[in-house]
Design a protein around this motif. Structure first.
Motif, PDB file in Angstrom:
ATOM      1  N   TYR A 125       6.954  23.046  26.986  1.00 39.03           N
ATOM      2  CA  TYR A 125       5.713  22.307  27.217  1.00 39.03           C
ATOM      3  C   TYR A 125       6.013  20.960  27.885  1.00 39.03           C
ATOM      4  O   TYR A 125       5.402  20.599  28.896  1.00 39.03           O
ATOM      5  CB  TYR A 125       4.960  22.083  25.896  1.00 39.03           C
ATOM      6  CG  TYR A 125       3.695  21.291  26.099  1.00 39.03           C
ATOM      7  CD1 TYR A 125       2.506  21.936  26.426  1.00 39.03           C
ATOM      8  CD2 TYR A 125       3.700  19.902  26.020  1.00 39.03           C
ATOM      9  CE1 TYR A 125       1.361  21.219  26.664  1.00 39.03           C
ATOM     10  CE2 TYR A 125       2.556  19.172  26.257  1.00 39.03           C
ATOM     11  CZ  TYR A 125       1.383  19.834  26.580  1.00 39.03           C
ATOM     12  OH  TYR A 125       0.252  19.115  26.834  1.00 39.03           O
ATOM     13  N   ALA A 126       6.970  20.249  27.320  1.00 39.25           N
ATOM     14  CA  ALA A 126       7.268  18.907  27.842  1.00 39.25           C
ATOM     15  C   ALA A 126       7.801  18.984  29.274  1.00 39.25           C
ATOM     16  O   ALA A 126       7.531  18.111  30.097  1.00 39.25           O
ATOM     17  CB  ALA A 126       8.267  18.199  26.940  1.00 39.25           C
TER      18      ALA A 126
ATOM     19  N   SER B 244       3.546  15.259  25.771  1.00 41.08           N
ATOM     20  CA  SER B 244       4.963  15.356  26.139  1.00 41.08           C
ATOM     21  C   SER B 244       5.700  14.060  25.815  1.00 41.08           C
ATOM     22  O   SER B 244       6.827  14.080  25.314  1.00 41.08           O
ATOM     23  CB  SER B 244       5.111  15.637  27.630  1.00 41.08           C
ATOM     24  OG  SER B 244       4.537  16.871  27.942  1.00 41.08           O
ATOM     25  N   ARG B 245       5.058  12.957  26.111  1.00 39.61           N
ATOM     26  CA  ARG B 245       5.703  11.674  25.808  1.00 39.61           C
ATOM     27  C   ARG B 245       5.953  11.542  24.324  1.00 39.61           C
ATOM     28  O   ARG B 245       7.002  11.068  23.884  1.00 39.61           O
ATOM     29  CB  ARG B 245       4.820  10.520  26.291  1.00 39.61           C
ATOM     30  CG  ARG B 245       4.998  10.283  27.782  1.00 39.61           C
ATOM     31  CD  ARG B 245       3.893   9.437  28.341  1.00 39.61           C
ATOM     32  NE  ARG B 245       3.592   9.910  29.684  1.00 39.61           N
ATOM     33  CZ  ARG B 245       3.888   9.231  30.789  1.00 39.61           C
ATOM     34  NH1 ARG B 245       4.447   8.057  30.710  1.00 39.61           N
ATOM     35  NH2 ARG B 245       3.630   9.726  31.971  1.00 39.61           N
TER      36      ARG B 245
ATOM     37  N   ILE C 128       6.339  14.032  22.222  1.00 41.91           N
ATOM     38  CA  ILE C 128       7.425  14.958  21.876  1.00 41.91           C
ATOM     39  C   ILE C 128       8.775  14.328  22.211  1.00 41.91           C
ATOM     40  O   ILE C 128       9.728  14.372  21.419  1.00 41.91           O
ATOM     41  CB  ILE C 128       7.278  16.288  22.653  1.00 41.91           C
ATOM     42  CG1 ILE C 128       6.056  17.061  22.161  1.00 41.91           C
ATOM     43  CG2 ILE C 128       8.526  17.142  22.516  1.00 41.91           C
ATOM     44  CD1 ILE C 128       5.717  18.286  23.001  1.00 41.91           C
ATOM     45  N   MET C 129       8.847  13.708  23.388  1.00 40.68           N
ATOM     46  CA  MET C 129      10.128  13.134  23.802  1.00 40.68           C
ATOM     47  C   MET C 129      10.523  11.963  22.911  1.00 40.68           C
ATOM     48  O   MET C 129      11.689  11.803  22.558  1.00 40.68           O
ATOM     49  CB  MET C 129      10.065  12.693  25.270  1.00 40.68           C
ATOM     50  CG  MET C 129       9.931  13.843  26.242  1.00 40.68           C
ATOM     51  SD  MET C 129      10.998  15.228  25.856  1.00 40.68           S
ATOM     52  CE  MET C 129      12.575  14.524  26.331  1.00 40.68           C
TER      53      MET C 129
ATOM     54  N   ARG D 204      13.721  20.956  28.201  1.00 37.35           N
ATOM     55  CA  ARG D 204      12.800  20.209  29.047  1.00 37.35           C
ATOM     56  C   ARG D 204      13.434  19.920  30.409  1.00 37.35           C
ATOM     57  O   ARG D 204      12.813  20.155  31.446  1.00 37.35           O
ATOM     58  CB  ARG D 204      12.428  18.900  28.362  1.00 37.35           C
ATOM     59  CG  ARG D 204      11.707  17.946  29.282  1.00 37.35           C
ATOM     60  CD  ARG D 204      11.404  16.662  28.544  1.00 37.35           C
ATOM     61  NE  ARG D 204      10.768  15.687  29.392  1.00 37.35           N
ATOM     62  CZ  ARG D 204      11.420  14.729  30.037  1.00 37.35           C
ATOM     63  NH1 ARG D 204      12.731  14.660  29.946  1.00 37.35           N
ATOM     64  NH2 ARG D 204      10.771  13.857  30.761  1.00 37.35           N
TER      65      ARG D 204
ATOM     66  N   ASN E 280       4.728  19.865  31.571  1.00 32.41           N
ATOM     67  CA  ASN E 280       3.710  18.813  31.670  1.00 32.41           C
ATOM     68  C   ASN E 280       4.343  17.446  31.440  1.00 32.41           C
ATOM     69  O   ASN E 280       4.039  16.776  30.455  1.00 32.41           O
ATOM     70  CB  ASN E 280       2.601  19.026  30.630  1.00 32.41           C
ATOM     71  CG  ASN E 280       2.067  20.439  30.654  1.00 32.41           C
ATOM     72  OD1 ASN E 280       1.296  20.805  31.515  1.00 32.41           O
ATOM     73  ND2 ASN E 280       2.540  21.249  29.710  1.00 32.41           N
ATOM     74  N   PRO E 281       5.264  17.056  32.308  1.00 34.49           N
ATOM     75  CA  PRO E 281       6.032  15.837  32.020  1.00 34.49           C
ATOM     76  C   PRO E 281       5.147  14.599  31.894  1.00 34.49           C
ATOM     77  O   PRO E 281       5.525  13.635  31.243  1.00 34.49           O
ATOM     78  CB  PRO E 281       6.979  15.712  33.222  1.00 34.49           C
ATOM     79  CG  PRO E 281       6.388  16.575  34.275  1.00 34.49           C
ATOM     80  CD  PRO E 281       5.611  17.647  33.590  1.00 34.49           C
TER      81      PRO E 281
ATOM     82  N   LEU F 206       8.378  23.470  22.468  1.00 31.69           N
ATOM     83  CA  LEU F 206       8.085  22.066  22.774  1.00 31.69           C
ATOM     84  C   LEU F 206       8.793  21.630  24.055  1.00 31.69           C
ATOM     85  O   LEU F 206       8.225  20.908  24.876  1.00 31.69           O
ATOM     86  CB  LEU F 206       8.507  21.157  21.612  1.00 31.69           C
ATOM     87  CG  LEU F 206       7.711  21.318  20.322  1.00 31.69           C
ATOM     88  CD1 LEU F 206       8.090  20.241  19.311  1.00 31.69           C
ATOM     89  CD2 LEU F 206       6.207  21.254  20.589  1.00 31.69           C
TER      90      LEU F 206
ATOM     91  N   ARG G 260      15.574  18.634  24.475  1.00 26.24           N
ATOM     92  CA  ARG G 260      15.776  17.840  25.697  1.00 26.24           C
ATOM     93  C   ARG G 260      16.425  18.682  26.796  1.00 26.24           C
ATOM     94  O   ARG G 260      16.108  18.542  27.974  1.00 26.24           O
ATOM     95  CB  ARG G 260      16.599  16.595  25.380  1.00 26.24           C
ATOM     96  CG  ARG G 260      15.863  15.643  24.446  1.00 26.24           C
ATOM     97  CD  ARG G 260      16.643  14.393  24.143  1.00 26.24           C
ATOM     98  NE  ARG G 260      16.439  13.360  25.146  1.00 26.24           N
ATOM     99  CZ  ARG G 260      15.439  12.493  25.108  1.00 26.24           C
ATOM    100  NH1 ARG G 260      14.564  12.536  24.131  1.00 26.24           N
ATOM    101  NH2 ARG G 260      15.314  11.594  26.054  1.00 26.24           N
TER     102      ARG G 260
ATOM    103  N   SER H  48       2.046  14.419  30.555  1.00 25.94           N
ATOM    104  CA  SER H  48       1.006  14.387  29.526  1.00 25.94           C
ATOM    105  C   SER H  48       1.410  13.503  28.347  1.00 25.94           C
ATOM    106  O   SER H  48       2.585  13.282  28.077  1.00 25.94           O
ATOM    107  CB  SER H  48       0.698  15.802  29.038  1.00 25.94           C
ATOM    108  OG  SER H  48       1.524  16.130  27.940  1.00 25.94           O
TER     109      SER H  48
END
Ligand SMILES: Nc1ncnc2c1ncn2[C@@H]1O[C@H](COP(=O)(O)OP(=O)(O)OP(=O)(O)O)[C@@H](O)[C@H]1O
Ligand code: SF4
Ligand SMILES: [Mg+2]
Lengths: 334, 321
Positions: free
Chosen positions: B118-119, B128-129, B131-132, B208, B122-123, B115, B205, B125
């Motif tokens: 990915y995040a 991603s948001r 996931i964050m 990412r 693709n910051p 994850l 985090r 997408s």
């Protein structure tokens, strides 16, 4: 409208038609490449020249589909062997990258992954693009390293990039680009990190390789001296636009665009090391905020009122030249 | 290499020695343990006698020396409460804690790395948001609350997982391990998830941030220019460069969870060290606390050493010096 140099009647290997690549930054739209067209035939070398920020690297990245957000190819065609790469899928581009078209990046210090051995990073290309077995791949890597002038190649394969000097890394990057015998090499300032003697040696080698494989090359540089030795044709970029194109000899001997003239005059004279360089006065304008009319006007010794009013377009000039200037230089004129 | 190991060993010994001093001082300044061992109605003479037996009548340096000597000999004394060797008490419970923590850390890795990659790649997408935002929840929700919610849902409402205890265990070199039985696995899932939540979020985090940093590097673009697949660009070229800080945090979290799994153990009645520690603190059971603290220090020191070794495996520019 596309006026390009008609060199061959058959299909060129690569043809850019009105390529436009823009970056949408917070500070405004950077039209890094704004309507660039050129053709390269098989086996030809084209020099792409211009000052820093002219859009040379962005042209290279655009061809390989390596423009990333906030950048975007806004329009135009990138015809490689008749196929438009600007519309190609990611999958298709991956097949082409490294195998049909490869690129030597501008900065050799940062192009290699610090955590993989040089051998592994070379091998990766052959793993992806050849059917050779591990041993044959290794031999091919050793041979290529040797041909770019790295001794004890077999040992060096096991080394990491930080154990190499800048010049050696540059050679490794060049070796990687040539490894799969691509049909087109985009060489972005391939010899900047090398000293002058090695520079010409590497350039000769690249030219040899290209000739052997019948491949073509885009040689990106701000050094007109290098280009004049290597290239068949030259395209001069200024502020993301083509200002002049033509056969190398015609351009070097008698350019028609004042900007090209300025670039040629600023080539240092190798016989007279103390001679002052005739740099083009002034600076490249802010590309987010280009002036009306001709982009070169503020720096141009020939500028007249019309130049502030109307943007010049590409027009055929003397010999093989095509350039965008209201008041072009005549043959022999300084 | 050999020189390095010797140096490292000396360093680790030094750290443990310092910890022993701190532990000793802490113990000396917190209450008088003599009252733990004498009956309530003990006479002054009996108290003095006990004090002598425990060595508490000696000057501090002498007390410390004796403390240190017995530590080195592996003799941590008997629990005042259980009348058993303190070491044995801890060792009985250590496997329970360690296996729960290990399962939690595996959960954390398996979820956070993909994850996070990915995040980071693709910051922009939507996913991603999402996931964050999820990871922010993971960090801010208190573990005990999550544990209780999980128990309510999975144990009480749906009856999928048991709510407490360790289930069946099997012997392995004299240690009791739940992971060797199906029932043990069944029991470990909920506590491990609870324990892994915050770590997952932190590692995610970190991953990412590392991937975003690495994504800007030229060599990533160069790898793409060679025709490397997106997946390999991200994992082979990107993640390897982004992982060092993740490894650091992983090590710290691992030690942290082993040392302080207390809350989760309490909620799930997991018979680990944490619960024993709490009980021992309540009862001022000095020997047990000492073993516990020294053991935790040892675990941290060893993890730290392993993390440093892992660095050198990842990055050839880092050498053992
Ligand atoms: N990722 C990006 N984001 C925003 N602007 C960019 C980006 N990449 C390039 N540009 C802009 O595009 C313009 C052209 O850049 P490019 O790197 O192609 O120049 P160049 O001709 O290669 O110059 P140099 O000789 O310095 O390499 C510059 O103004 C640059 O600032
Ligand atoms: S159009 Fe005018 S300003 Fe522009 S290059 Fe030609 S003469 Fe100079
Ligand atoms: Mg460039």
């Amino acid at each position: 409208m596309t006026i390009t140099i008609e060199t061959q009647t058959d299909q060129p290997l690569l043809e850019l038609k009105d390529l436009r690549t823009h970056f949408h930054t917070f500070a405004g739209v950077v039209k890094a490449v704004n309507g660039v067209s050129f053709k390269i035939g098989a086996g030809e070398i084209m020099g792409l020249v211009g000052e820093s920020g002219g859009g040379k690297s962005v042209v290279g990245f655009s061809i390989l589909g390596l423009i990333e957000s906030p950048g975007k190819i806004e329009g135009g065609e990138i015809l490689f062997d008749g196929e438009d790469l600007a519309k190609a899928s990611d999958e298709r581009l991956r097949e082409i990258r490294g195998r049909d078209i490869s690129m030597v990046f501008q900065d050799p210090m940062t192009s290699l992954n610090p955590l993989h051995t040089v051998g592994d990073q070379m091998d990766e290309v052959l793993r992806l693009h050849s059917n050779l077995d591990a041993d044959a791949r290794k031999q091919a890597c050793i041979k290529m390293l040797e041909s770019v002038g790295i001794s004890q190649a077999e040992e060096r394969l096991k080394a990491y990039p930080h154990q190499f000097s800048g010049g050696m890394r540059q050679r490794v990057v060049i070796a990687i680009a040539m490894l799969a015998q691509p049909r087109l090499i985009i060489a972005d300032e391939p010899t900047t990190a090398l000293d002058v003697t090695i520079q010409s040696q590497i350039l000769k080698l690249m030219r040899q390789q290209i000739a052997d494989n019948g491949a073509s090359m885009i040689l990106v540089t701000h050094d007109l001296a290098v280009v004049s030795e290597m290239a068949d044709h030259i395209t001069v970029l200024y502020c993301g636009q083509v200002v002049e194109q033509g056969k190398t000899r015609d351009i070097i001997e008698s350019p028609s665009h004042p900007y090209t003239r300025g670039l040629i005059d600023s080539i240092p004279d190798p016989t007279d090391r103390m001679a002052r360089l005739n740099q083009i006065p002034g600076n490249v304008p802010d590309i987010r905020n280009l002036p009306k009319g001709c982009n070169f006007r503020a720096r141009c010794p020939r500028a007249q009122d019309l130049c502030a009013e109307q943007e010049p377009t590409l027009k055929p000039q003397h010999n093989s030249l095509v350039s965008a200037c209201h008041f072009p230089l005549q043959p022999g004129e300084k | 290499m050999f020189g390095y190991l010797v140096k490292r060993l000396l360093q680790m010994t030094l750290v443990l020695w310092i910890v022993s001093v701190i532990v000793f001082l802490m113990m000396s300044f917190t209450g008088d343990p003599v009252f733990m061992v004498v009956p309530v109605d003990a006479t002054d003479a009996e108290i003095a006698q006990a004090r002598r037996l425990l060595g508490l009548d000696q000057p501090m340096p002498v007390q410390y020396w004796r403390f240190l000597v017995s530590l080195v000999q592996g003799d941590f004394g008997y629990s005042y409460v259980f009348r058993q060797p303190a070491m044995t008490l801890i060792m009985e419970r250590l496997p329970a804690t360690v296996e729960m923590v290990l399962v939690a850390m595996v959960f954390a890795l398996v979820i956070s790395i993909p994850l996070g990659v990915y995040a980071g790649a693709n910051p922009e997408s939507k996913i991603s948001r999402f996931i964050m935002a999820g990871s922010l929840l993971g960090i801010s929700l208190p573990g005990f609350w999550v544990g209780m919610v999980l128990i309510y849902l999975f144990a009480v409402q749906w009856g999928i997982f048991p709510s407490s205890g360790r289930g069946d265990t099997a012997e392995f070199f004299g240690l009791r391990i739940s992971l060797l039985t199906g029932d043990g696995w069944h029991h470990i899932v909920l506590p491990a998830i609870t324990l892994s939540l915050a770590t997952t979020a932190i590692l995610l985090r970190m991953t990412r941030a590392g991937m975003m940093e690495v994504g800007r590097q030229d060599f990533m673009k160069f790898a793409k220019a060679k025709g490397v697949s997106r997946r390999d660009v991200l994992y082979r070229h990107g993640l390897k460069n982004a992982i060092i800080p993740v490894v650091t945090i992983f090590g710290l979290q691992l030690g942290d969870l082993i040392a302080f799994a207390t809350i989760t153990e309490t909620i799930f009645s997991w018979p680990g060290m944490g619960k024993l520690l709490i009980d021992s603190i309540y009862r001022a059971d000095r020997p047990v606390i000492v073993v516990y603290l020294m053991l935790v220090a040892l675990i941290f020191v060893v993890i730290n050493f392993i993390v440093d070794l892992v660095y050198t495996l990842i990055d050839p520019r880092i050498s053992l010096k």
